[in-house]
Design a protein around this motif. Structure first.
Motif, PDB file in Angstrom:
ATOM      1  N   LYS A   1      17.080 -16.667 -28.451  1.00 38.72           N
ATOM      2  CA  LYS A   1      16.518 -15.514 -27.757  1.00 38.72           C
ATOM      3  C   LYS A   1      17.239 -15.319 -26.431  1.00 38.72           C
ATOM      4  O   LYS A   1      17.574 -16.284 -25.742  1.00 38.72           O
ATOM      5  CB  LYS A   1      15.024 -15.718 -27.524  1.00 38.72           C
ATOM      6  CG  LYS A   1      14.308 -14.497 -26.952  1.00 38.72           C
ATOM      7  CD  LYS A   1      12.813 -14.712 -26.855  1.00 38.72           C
ATOM      8  CE  LYS A   1      12.485 -15.704 -25.768  1.00 38.72           C
ATOM      9  NZ  LYS A   1      11.035 -15.793 -25.506  1.00 38.72           N
ATOM     10  N   THR A   2      17.464 -14.067 -26.072  1.00 34.59           N
ATOM     11  CA  THR A   2      18.153 -13.747 -24.824  1.00 34.59           C
ATOM     12  C   THR A   2      17.156 -13.635 -23.674  1.00 34.59           C
ATOM     13  O   THR A   2      15.946 -13.741 -23.861  1.00 34.59           O
ATOM     14  CB  THR A   2      18.921 -12.421 -24.966  1.00 34.59           C
ATOM     15  OG1 THR A   2      17.984 -11.369 -25.242  1.00 34.59           O
ATOM     16  CG2 THR A   2      19.923 -12.494 -26.101  1.00 34.59           C
ATOM     17  N   LEU A   3      17.690 -13.378 -22.485  1.00 32.11           N
ATOM     18  CA  LEU A   3      16.849 -13.275 -21.301  1.00 32.11           C
ATOM     19  C   LEU A   3      15.900 -12.087 -21.380  1.00 32.11           C
ATOM     20  O   LEU A   3      14.786 -12.145 -20.845  1.00 32.11           O
ATOM     21  CB  LEU A   3      17.739 -13.154 -20.051  1.00 32.11           C
ATOM     22  CG  LEU A   3      17.037 -13.115 -18.693  1.00 32.11           C
ATOM     23  CD1 LEU A   3      16.265 -14.407 -18.457  1.00 32.11           C
ATOM     24  CD2 LEU A   3      18.051 -12.888 -17.575  1.00 32.11           C
TER      25      LEU A   3
ATOM     26  N   LYS B   1      21.432 -13.703 -33.567  1.00 31.90           N
ATOM     27  CA  LYS B   1      22.103 -14.769 -34.317  1.00 31.90           C
ATOM     28  C   LYS B   1      23.570 -14.802 -33.907  1.00 31.90           C
ATOM     29  O   LYS B   1      24.250 -13.778 -33.953  1.00 31.90           O
ATOM     30  CB  LYS B   1      21.982 -14.541 -35.821  1.00 31.90           C
ATOM     31  CG  LYS B   1      20.576 -14.721 -36.366  1.00 31.90           C
ATOM     32  CD  LYS B   1      20.546 -14.521 -37.878  1.00 31.90           C
ATOM     33  CE  LYS B   1      19.148 -14.720 -38.435  1.00 31.90           C
ATOM     34  NZ  LYS B   1      19.098 -14.508 -39.899  1.00 31.90           N
ATOM     35  N   LEU B   2      24.043 -16.005 -33.553  1.00 30.04           N
ATOM     36  CA  LEU B   2      25.435 -16.193 -33.175  1.00 30.04           C
ATOM     37  C   LEU B   2      26.120 -17.091 -34.195  1.00 30.04           C
ATOM     38  O   LEU B   2      25.559 -18.120 -34.592  1.00 30.04           O
ATOM     39  CB  LEU B   2      25.558 -16.830 -31.787  1.00 30.04           C
ATOM     40  CG  LEU B   2      25.394 -15.909 -30.572  1.00 30.04           C
ATOM     41  CD1 LEU B   2      23.931 -15.589 -30.326  1.00 30.04           C
ATOM     42  CD2 LEU B   2      26.013 -16.539 -29.339  1.00 30.04           C
TER      43      LEU B   2
ATOM     44  N   PRO C   1      19.819 -18.018 -23.547  1.00 27.45           N
ATOM     45  CA  PRO C   1      18.587 -17.556 -22.881  1.00 27.45           C
ATOM     46  C   PRO C   1      18.753 -17.213 -21.415  1.00 27.45           C
ATOM     47  O   PRO C   1      17.868 -16.609 -20.816  1.00 27.45           O
ATOM     48  CB  PRO C   1      17.627 -18.745 -23.064  1.00 27.45           C
ATOM     49  CG  PRO C   1      18.098 -19.424 -24.292  1.00 27.45           C
ATOM     50  CD  PRO C   1      19.586 -19.299 -24.241  1.00 27.45           C
ATOM     51  N   LYS C   2      19.892 -17.539 -20.804  1.00 23.60           N
ATOM     52  CA  LYS C   2      20.152 -17.182 -19.413  1.00 23.60           C
ATOM     53  C   LYS C   2      20.760 -15.789 -19.289  1.00 23.60           C
ATOM     54  O   LYS C   2      20.908 -15.274 -18.176  1.00 23.60           O
ATOM     55  CB  LYS C   2      21.126 -18.187 -18.780  1.00 23.60           C
ATOM     56  CG  LYS C   2      20.634 -19.627 -18.778  1.00 23.60           C
ATOM     57  CD  LYS C   2      21.714 -20.539 -18.203  1.00 23.60           C
ATOM     58  CE  LYS C   2      21.308 -21.999 -18.282  1.00 23.60           C
ATOM     59  NZ  LYS C   2      22.383 -22.906 -17.779  1.00 23.60           N
ATOM     60  N   MET C   3      21.139 -15.176 -20.410  1.00 21.68           N
ATOM     61  CA  MET C   3      21.859 -13.908 -20.388  1.00 21.68           C
ATOM     62  C   MET C   3      21.036 -12.802 -21.053  1.00 21.68           C
ATOM     63  O   MET C   3      20.230 -13.063 -21.943  1.00 21.68           O
ATOM     64  CB  MET C   3      23.198 -14.022 -21.145  1.00 21.68           C
ATOM     65  CG  MET C   3      24.073 -15.158 -20.699  1.00 21.68           C
ATOM     66  SD  MET C   3      25.564 -15.239 -21.761  1.00 21.68           S
ATOM     67  CE  MET C   3      26.356 -16.688 -21.075  1.00 21.68           C
ATOM     68  N   LYS C   4      21.274 -11.575 -20.599  1.00 18.70           N
ATOM     69  CA  LYS C   4      20.753 -10.420 -21.313  1.00 18.70           C
ATOM     70  C   LYS C   4      21.651 -10.127 -22.521  1.00 18.70           C
ATOM     71  O   LYS C   4      22.765 -10.628 -22.614  1.00 18.70           O
ATOM     72  CB  LYS C   4      20.695  -9.204 -20.391  1.00 18.70           C
ATOM     73  CG  LYS C   4      19.679  -9.352 -19.263  1.00 18.70           C
ATOM     74  CD  LYS C   4      19.606  -8.079 -18.435  1.00 18.70           C
ATOM     75  CE  LYS C   4      18.550  -8.218 -17.347  1.00 18.70           C
ATOM     76  NZ  LYS C   4      18.432  -6.983 -16.519  1.00 18.70           N
ATOM     77  N   LEU C   5      21.120  -9.291 -23.412  1.00 16.86           N
ATOM     78  CA  LEU C   5      21.849  -9.042 -24.662  1.00 16.86           C
ATOM     79  C   LEU C   5      23.240  -8.477 -24.401  1.00 16.86           C
ATOM     80  O   LEU C   5      24.223  -8.908 -25.027  1.00 16.86           O
ATOM     81  CB  LEU C   5      21.046  -8.076 -25.547  1.00 16.86           C
ATOM     82  CG  LEU C   5      21.672  -7.730 -26.901  1.00 16.86           C
ATOM     83  CD1 LEU C   5      21.868  -8.973 -27.741  1.00 16.86           C
ATOM     84  CD2 LEU C   5      20.824  -6.713 -27.647  1.00 16.86           C
TER      85      LEU C   5
END
Length: 319
Positions: free
Chosen positions: A74-76, A82-83, A123-127
């Protein structure tokens, strides 16, 4: 009878030879154990071992291998994504023993480290930042894996984030945003094009009006020049300027009537249409010009008198 004994002996010898000799392929390492204990590592080429005493414990490829790991996180801004991380690794030639004996399932170990790093960084980054900074994620994964796997005889060549797949609803929303943005840009371009057309049309109309006015001015200038020449010709035959002007007006009056009469579908009625009307029009024009000249002369005289009075009433410098 001798053949009966020879054939089994030959077969046994062949089996012993094949048990004694083995071949290692290029870019492959073979681990040899003696009575279950590590003995040596054999490289490519023809190799020998003691039958029943030594055995091949395993083979390791020394080629660069790739492991694809798909991680969901999950992003920020609370978007599930999915990566797909592709890890390229190789067994270090001098550390075949560590790669074979220290780690039983290297794929699982690499996968665990990839999951750990990705779920710590994303999770530290926005999409949007995930797409922009995917190289930073790959570098972080490689750094963590390199430090951990080097002790197990594996070298991490490169890590790549080869795919970023957000949730389907998020992708649809992003597509709508992109479509709206492109429509906005298209509308701006269309507005600019329409504005340019309006400006160019206005310029063309202004130029047309200018040329039209210039044409009318030239036409009137030529008419005036023609009238002047006509008056000069009439003066030469003894007709004064006033009589010549009256004659020209009457002539133009009849020319106009003739031009109107030639038009079969004309509904224009010119009143009055007698010769006296042309003379009256000329007399009115002359009277207007005379009155205008008289008013101008009177204004000049009045301004001149005011100037003289103001000079007389102005005190001198000596006083």
């Amino acid at each position: 009878m001798n053949l009966i004994y020879i054939v089994p002996i030959v077969i046994i010898l062949i089996i012993l030879i094949f048990s004694f000799v083995f071949i290692v392929k290029q870019q492959t390492a073979v681990i040899i154990e003696t009575f279950g204990k590590y003995s040596s590592v054999r490289q490519s080429g023809i190799q020998f071992k003691v039958p029943l005493v030594q055995r091949i414990a395993g083979r390791l490829s020394l080629k660069i291998q790739q492991l694809d790991v798909i991680v969901e996180t999950k992003t920020l801004d609370d978007v599930f994504v999915k990566l797909k991380v592709s890890v390229q690794y190789v067994v270090i030639k001098d550390k075949v023993y560590d790669a074979f004996y220290k780690l039983e399932y290297p794929h699982d170990q690499i996968t665990s480290y990839v999951f750990d790093v990705v779920r710590a960084e994303v999770p530290k980054m926005k999409l949007d930042d995930v797409f922009v900074k995917k190289d930073d994620i790959a570098i972080a994964v490689k750094s963590e894996l390199q430090e951990a796997m080097i002790n197990y005889g594996f070298d991490i060549i490169k890590t790549l984030v080869t795919d970023i797949d957000p949730d389907s609803q998020v992708k649809e929303a992003m597509n709508r945003i992109n479509a709206s943005e492109r429509e906005k840009i298209a509308a701006q371009f269309e507005g600019d094009a329409a504005r340019i057309l309006i400006v160019e049309k206005a310029k063309a109309e202004a130029e047309s009006k200018r040329l039209q006015g210039q044409g009318i001015a030239d036409q009137r200038r030529e008419i005036a020049r023609g009238l002047e020449e006509s008056v000069e010709v009439l003066n030469k035959v003894g007709i004064n300027s006033q009589e010549a002007s009256a004659l020209i007006v009457v002539t133009q009056h009849y020319d106009t009537l003739q031009s109107i009469g030639e038009e079969t579908n004309s509904n224009l009625i010119l009143l009055p249409n007698s010769p006296q009307a042309g003379s009256d029009m000329l007399n009115n024009m002359i009277a207007s010009f005379t009155a205008s000249n008289q008013i101008g002369e009177a204004m000049k005289e009045q301004n001149a008198k005011k100037g003289i009075v103001s000079k007389k009433t102005k005190p001198s410098d000596n006083s």
